[in-house]
Scaffold this active site. Structure first.
Site, PDB file in Angstrom:
ATOM      1  N   ALA A  40       0.812  -1.095  -0.041  1.00 52.14           N
ATOM      2  CA  ALA A  40       0.076   0.062  -0.069  1.00 52.14           C
ATOM      3  C   ALA A  40       0.766   1.455  -0.209  1.00 52.14           C
ATOM      4  O   ALA A  40       0.277   2.282   0.253  1.00 52.14           O
ATOM      5  CB  ALA A  40      -0.987   0.057   1.145  1.00 52.14           C
ATOM      6  N   SER A  44       0.734   0.995  -7.175  1.00 49.26           N
ATOM      7  CA  SER A  44      -0.305   1.123  -8.552  1.00 49.26           C
ATOM      8  C   SER A  44      -0.785   2.430  -9.050  1.00 49.26           C
ATOM      9  O   SER A  44      -0.799   2.993 -10.023  1.00 49.26           O
ATOM     10  CB  SER A  44      -1.701   0.265  -7.869  1.00 49.26           C
ATOM     11  OG  SER A  44      -1.270  -0.935  -7.722  1.00 49.26           O
ATOM     12  N   GLU A  62       0.607  -5.881 -10.836  1.00 47.34           N
ATOM     13  CA  GLU A  62       0.743  -7.165 -10.108  1.00 47.34           C
ATOM     14  C   GLU A  62      -0.623  -7.822 -10.238  1.00 47.34           C
ATOM     15  O   GLU A  62      -1.562  -7.232 -10.003  1.00 47.34           O
ATOM     16  CB  GLU A  62       1.032  -6.793  -8.407  1.00 47.34           C
ATOM     17  CG  GLU A  62       1.521  -7.938  -7.678  1.00 47.34           C
ATOM     18  CD  GLU A  62       1.957  -7.292  -6.550  1.00 47.34           C
ATOM     19  OE1 GLU A  62       1.286  -6.634  -5.537  1.00 47.34           O
ATOM     20  OE2 GLU A  62       3.034  -7.766  -5.840  1.00 47.34           O
ATOM     21  N   ARG A 111       4.927 -13.936 -11.616  1.00 53.76           N
ATOM     22  CA  ARG A 111       5.719 -12.845 -11.849  1.00 53.76           C
ATOM     23  C   ARG A 111       6.568 -13.239 -13.069  1.00 53.76           C
ATOM     24  O   ARG A 111       6.934 -12.395 -13.997  1.00 53.76           O
ATOM     25  CB  ARG A 111       6.498 -12.435 -10.618  1.00 53.76           C
ATOM     26  CG  ARG A 111       5.729 -11.951  -9.435  1.00 53.76           C
ATOM     27  CD  ARG A 111       6.528 -11.467  -8.449  1.00 53.76           C
ATOM     28  NE  ARG A 111       5.961 -11.602  -7.028  1.00 53.76           N
ATOM     29  CZ  ARG A 111       5.060 -10.417  -6.627  1.00 53.76           C
ATOM     30  NH1 ARG A 111       4.631  -9.651  -7.222  1.00 53.76           N
ATOM     31  NH2 ARG A 111       4.800 -10.675  -5.286  1.00 53.76           N
ATOM     32  N   ARG A 135       6.429  -4.947  -8.992  1.00 54.77           N
ATOM     33  CA  ARG A 135       7.284  -5.923  -8.395  1.00 54.77           C
ATOM     34  C   ARG A 135       7.761  -6.958  -9.279  1.00 54.77           C
ATOM     35  O   ARG A 135       7.570  -6.895 -10.434  1.00 54.77           O
ATOM     36  CB  ARG A 135       6.590  -6.651  -7.263  1.00 54.77           C
ATOM     37  CG  ARG A 135       5.919  -5.673  -6.231  1.00 54.77           C
ATOM     38  CD  ARG A 135       5.610  -6.436  -4.829  1.00 54.77           C
ATOM     39  NE  ARG A 135       5.384  -5.623  -3.645  1.00 54.77           N
ATOM     40  CZ  ARG A 135       4.136  -5.597  -2.997  1.00 54.77           C
ATOM     41  NH1 ARG A 135       3.274  -6.251  -3.612  1.00 54.77           N
ATOM     42  NH2 ARG A 135       4.054  -4.847  -2.140  1.00 54.77           N
ATOM     43  N   ARG A 199      -7.451   2.120   1.648  1.00 52.21           N
ATOM     44  CA  ARG A 199      -7.723   1.180   0.553  1.00 52.21           C
ATOM     45  C   ARG A 199      -8.891   0.221   1.082  1.00 52.21           C
ATOM     46  O   ARG A 199      -9.657  -0.126   0.199  1.00 52.21           O
ATOM     47  CB  ARG A 199      -6.532   0.597  -0.009  1.00 52.21           C
ATOM     48  CG  ARG A 199      -6.988  -0.332  -1.116  1.00 52.21           C
ATOM     49  CD  ARG A 199      -5.865  -0.773  -1.798  1.00 52.21           C
ATOM     50  NE  ARG A 199      -4.960  -1.675  -0.844  1.00 52.21           N
ATOM     51  CZ  ARG A 199      -3.653  -1.867  -1.208  1.00 52.21           C
ATOM     52  NH1 ARG A 199      -3.168  -1.574  -2.234  1.00 52.21           N
ATOM     53  NH2 ARG A 199      -2.964  -2.723  -0.369  1.00 52.21           N
ATOM     54  N   GLU A 204      -6.523  -7.878   3.940  1.00 51.51           N
ATOM     55  CA  GLU A 204      -5.534  -7.294   4.523  1.00 51.51           C
ATOM     56  C   GLU A 204      -5.921  -6.784   5.834  1.00 51.51           C
ATOM     57  O   GLU A 204      -5.332  -5.860   6.369  1.00 51.51           O
ATOM     58  CB  GLU A 204      -4.909  -6.120   3.634  1.00 51.51           C
ATOM     59  CG  GLU A 204      -4.327  -6.618   2.249  1.00 51.51           C
ATOM     60  CD  GLU A 204      -3.922  -5.345   1.475  1.00 51.51           C
ATOM     61  OE1 GLU A 204      -4.257  -4.329   1.493  1.00 51.51           O
ATOM     62  OE2 GLU A 204      -3.041  -5.999   0.318  1.00 51.51           O
TER      63      GLU A 204
HETATM   64  N1  LIG Z   1       1.003   9.281  -2.800  1.00 59.30           N
HETATM   65  C1  LIG Z   1      -0.207   8.859  -2.241  1.00 59.30           C
HETATM   66  N2  LIG Z   1      -0.814   9.917  -1.594  1.00 59.30           N
HETATM   67  C2  LIG Z   1      -2.151   9.721  -1.187  1.00 59.30           C
HETATM   68  N3  LIG Z   1      -2.694   8.512  -1.453  1.00 59.30           N
HETATM   69  C3  LIG Z   1      -1.905   7.607  -1.876  1.00 59.30           C
HETATM   70  C4  LIG Z   1      -0.745   7.597  -2.455  1.00 59.30           C
HETATM   71  N4  LIG Z   1      -0.460   6.524  -3.152  1.00 59.30           N
HETATM   72  C5  LIG Z   1      -1.418   5.777  -2.655  1.00 59.30           C
HETATM   73  N5  LIG Z   1      -2.393   6.341  -2.061  1.00 59.30           N
HETATM   74  C6  LIG Z   1      -3.519   5.514  -1.595  1.00 59.30           C
HETATM   75  O1  LIG Z   1      -3.441   4.603  -0.904  1.00 59.30           O
HETATM   76  C7  LIG Z   1      -3.793   3.368  -1.211  1.00 59.30           C
HETATM   77  C8  LIG Z   1      -2.906   2.223  -1.536  1.00 59.30           C
HETATM   78  O2  LIG Z   1      -2.363   2.558  -2.857  1.00 59.30           O
HETATM   79  P1  LIG Z   1      -1.938   1.598  -4.048  1.00 59.30           P
HETATM   80  O3  LIG Z   1      -3.045   0.694  -4.203  1.00 59.30           O
HETATM   81  O4  LIG Z   1      -1.434   2.217  -5.267  1.00 59.30           O
HETATM   82  O5  LIG Z   1      -0.745   0.780  -3.261  1.00 59.30           O
HETATM   83  P2  LIG Z   1       0.217  -0.455  -3.901  1.00 59.30           P
HETATM   84  O6  LIG Z   1       1.630  -0.110  -3.287  1.00 59.30           O
HETATM   85  O7  LIG Z   1       0.054  -0.541  -5.101  1.00 59.30           O
HETATM   86  O8  LIG Z   1      -0.643  -1.539  -3.003  1.00 59.30           O
HETATM   87  P3  LIG Z   1       0.039  -3.161  -2.848  1.00 59.30           P
HETATM   88  O9  LIG Z   1       1.343  -3.382  -2.327  1.00 59.30           O
HETATM   89  O10 LIG Z   1      -1.067  -3.885  -2.343  1.00 59.30           O
HETATM   90  O11 LIG Z   1       0.198  -3.704  -4.283  1.00 59.30           O
HETATM   91  C9  LIG Z   1      -4.909   3.602  -2.258  1.00 59.30           C
HETATM   92  O12 LIG Z   1      -6.046   3.937  -1.467  1.00 59.30           O
HETATM   93  C10 LIG Z   1      -4.305   4.937  -2.802  1.00 59.30           C
HETATM   94  O13 LIG Z   1      -5.240   5.718  -3.477  1.00 59.30           O
HETATM   95  N1  LIG Z   2       2.940 -13.607   1.194  1.00 55.49           N
HETATM   96  C1  LIG Z   2       2.928 -12.682   0.095  1.00 55.49           C
HETATM   97  N2  LIG Z   2       4.271 -12.824  -0.925  1.00 55.49           N
HETATM   98  C2  LIG Z   2       4.251 -12.213  -2.040  1.00 55.49           C
HETATM   99  O1  LIG Z   2       5.251 -12.392  -2.948  1.00 55.49           O
HETATM  100  C3  LIG Z   2       3.385 -11.104  -2.060  1.00 55.49           C
HETATM  101  N3  LIG Z   2       3.354 -10.153  -3.157  1.00 55.49           N
HETATM  102  C4  LIG Z   2       2.159  -9.584  -2.705  1.00 55.49           C
HETATM  103  N4  LIG Z   2       1.885  -9.702  -1.708  1.00 55.49           N
HETATM  104  C5  LIG Z   2       0.464  -9.184  -1.152  1.00 55.49           C
HETATM  105  C6  LIG Z   2       0.670  -8.033  -0.328  1.00 55.49           C
HETATM  106  C7  LIG Z   2      -0.650  -7.104  -0.660  1.00 55.49           C
HETATM  107  O2  LIG Z   2      -1.477  -7.464   0.370  1.00 55.49           O
HETATM  108  C8  LIG Z   2      -1.166  -7.916  -1.908  1.00 55.49           C
HETATM  109  C9  LIG Z   2      -0.887  -7.118  -3.198  1.00 55.49           C
HETATM  110  O3  LIG Z   2       0.382  -6.486  -3.142  1.00 55.49           O
HETATM  111  O4  LIG Z   2      -0.537  -8.981  -2.077  1.00 55.49           O
HETATM  112  C10 LIG Z   2       2.455 -10.811  -1.342  1.00 55.49           C
HETATM  113  N5  LIG Z   2       2.327 -11.480  -0.194  1.00 55.49           N
END
Ligand SMILES: Nc1ncnc2c1ncn2[C@@H]1O[C@H](COP(=O)(O)OP(=O)(O)OP(=O)(O)O)[C@@H](O)[C@H]1O
Ligand SMILES: Nc1nc(=O)c2ncn([C@H]3C[C@H](O)[C@@H](CO)O3)c2[nH]1
Length: 275
Positions: A40, A44, A62, A111, A135, A199, A204
């Site tokens: 998070a 994305s 991802e 991946r 990733r 989110r 989670e």
């Molecule tokens: N820079 C930012 N500023 C404000 N809100 C953000 C920012 N980046 C992400 N968010 C918010 O935080 C939440 C998580 O963002 P996102 O889904 O892009 O994370 P992620 O890194 O892709 O997650 P994951 O590890 O689960 O794949 C979303 O609700 C998004 O709108």
């Molecule tokens: N156990 C585990 N192994 C992985 O390689 C991995 N990659 C992502 N994630 C989890 C994180 C977010 O909840 C959600 C989306 O990123 O999936 C993982 N969890």
């Protein structure tokens, strides 16, 4: 010993390569980068901004939806009604000791498939092709699987088999899975937890700050401090662009522009050393 540059690339280097993205590089293979970062942190979201700024780049998100709904890989006979074997993401969070090995095998495979996807027609026509992955097979091993092993959710034998399989597959596919560098989105675990709650992904719900702190440490050790032992020559010195994303850039065009400026000024000539 560092492998010699392929002749084609040495010639290109000698001819004076363009230094940054956006400067034309004719007829070369794509630059391949992975976006890394904690759960998070905003990968994305960042990817969407990248996609708007560089519409010609090819992005691979991802495959979370696949983990939430595991199905047999599609064949011609299959339809959208093919059986759903369960939500593996939910299973691994609910019962990590039971499902971590299964999850890591599956996530690693998905991946790997993403990293082996051929370039799109559109990208093939681009003068300076770039592929971005959310990733990678490397974070699968050096962040998640490693962490699950250290937490005791992967047993010694599962960790050994996973690593053996990972090394074997990556060696077999060689350059086809290689990456040129990483964009590391860095934020505090507290900020990630706040975004995770915002989110509200149901699987989670039970994630605690402590888990995000552990994953943060794994990222720092691998990508910043470089203390994680890695097993692939080309990975050891791969360039890493660290981007601080603590600031909420989602609704801040100026901050987005600044982040994009940093990405587009990446010195691509440094990538050639790591192919
Ligand atoms: N820079 C930012 N500023 C404000 N809100 C953000 C920012 N980046 C992400 N968010 C918010 O935080 C939440 C998580 O963002 P996102 O889904 O892009 O994370 P992620 O890194 O892709 O997650 P994951 O590890 O689960 O794949 C979303 O609700 C998004 O709108
Ligand atoms: N156990 C585990 N192994 C992985 O390689 C991995 N990659 C992502 N994630 C989890 C994180 C977010 O909840 C959600 C989306 O990123 O999936 C993982 N969890």
């Amino acid at each position: 010993m560092r492998p010699l540059l392929p002749l084609r690339l040495r010639r290109a280097a000698a001819a004076g390569l363009p230094r940054c993205f956006g400067m034309a590089r004719r007829g070369g293979p794509a630059w391949r980068l992975s976006i890394e970062g904690n759960i998070a942190v905003g990968k994305s979201t960042f990817l969407r901004v990248l996609g708007k700024t560089f519409p010609e780049w090819q992005m691979a998100t991802e495959p979370v939806a696949k983990w939430q709904k595991v199905q047999a890989s599609s064949t011609r006979e299959q339809t959208s009604s093919s059986p759903n074997f369960g939500n593996l993401l939910q299973m691994v969070y609910q019962e990590p000791s039971r499902w971590s090995y299964t999850f890591q095998t599956y996530s690693c495979m998905s991946r790997l498939k993403a990293q082996l996807e051929p370039l799109s027609e559109k990208l093939l026509k681009t003068r300076d092709p770039v592929q971005i992955f959310e990733r990678s097979v490397y974070s699968d091993r050096y962040i998640f699987a490693k962490n699950l092993f250290e937490l005791g959710h992967l047993t010694e034998i599962e960790w050994t088999i996973y690593q053996d399989l990972h090394t074997f597959l990556l060696q077999e596919f060689g350059d086809r899975t290689a990456l040129h560098g990483f964009l590391y989105l860095q934020a505090t675990p507290e900020k990630c937890l706040e975004r995770l709650h915002r989110r509200g992904r149901p699987e989670e719900k039970a994630i605690q700050l402590e888990y995000l702190e552990q994953l943060h440490t794994q990222h720092e050790n691998w990508l910043v401090k470089k203390t994680t032992k890695v097993h692939f020559e080309n990975l050891r010195n791969a360039p890493v662009l660290v981007l601080n994303v603590n600031h909420d850039f989602e609704d801040d065009p100026a901050e987005q522009e600044e982040l994009m400026r940093k990405v587009s000024s990446v010195d691509t000539s440094s990538f050639l050393l790591f192919m």
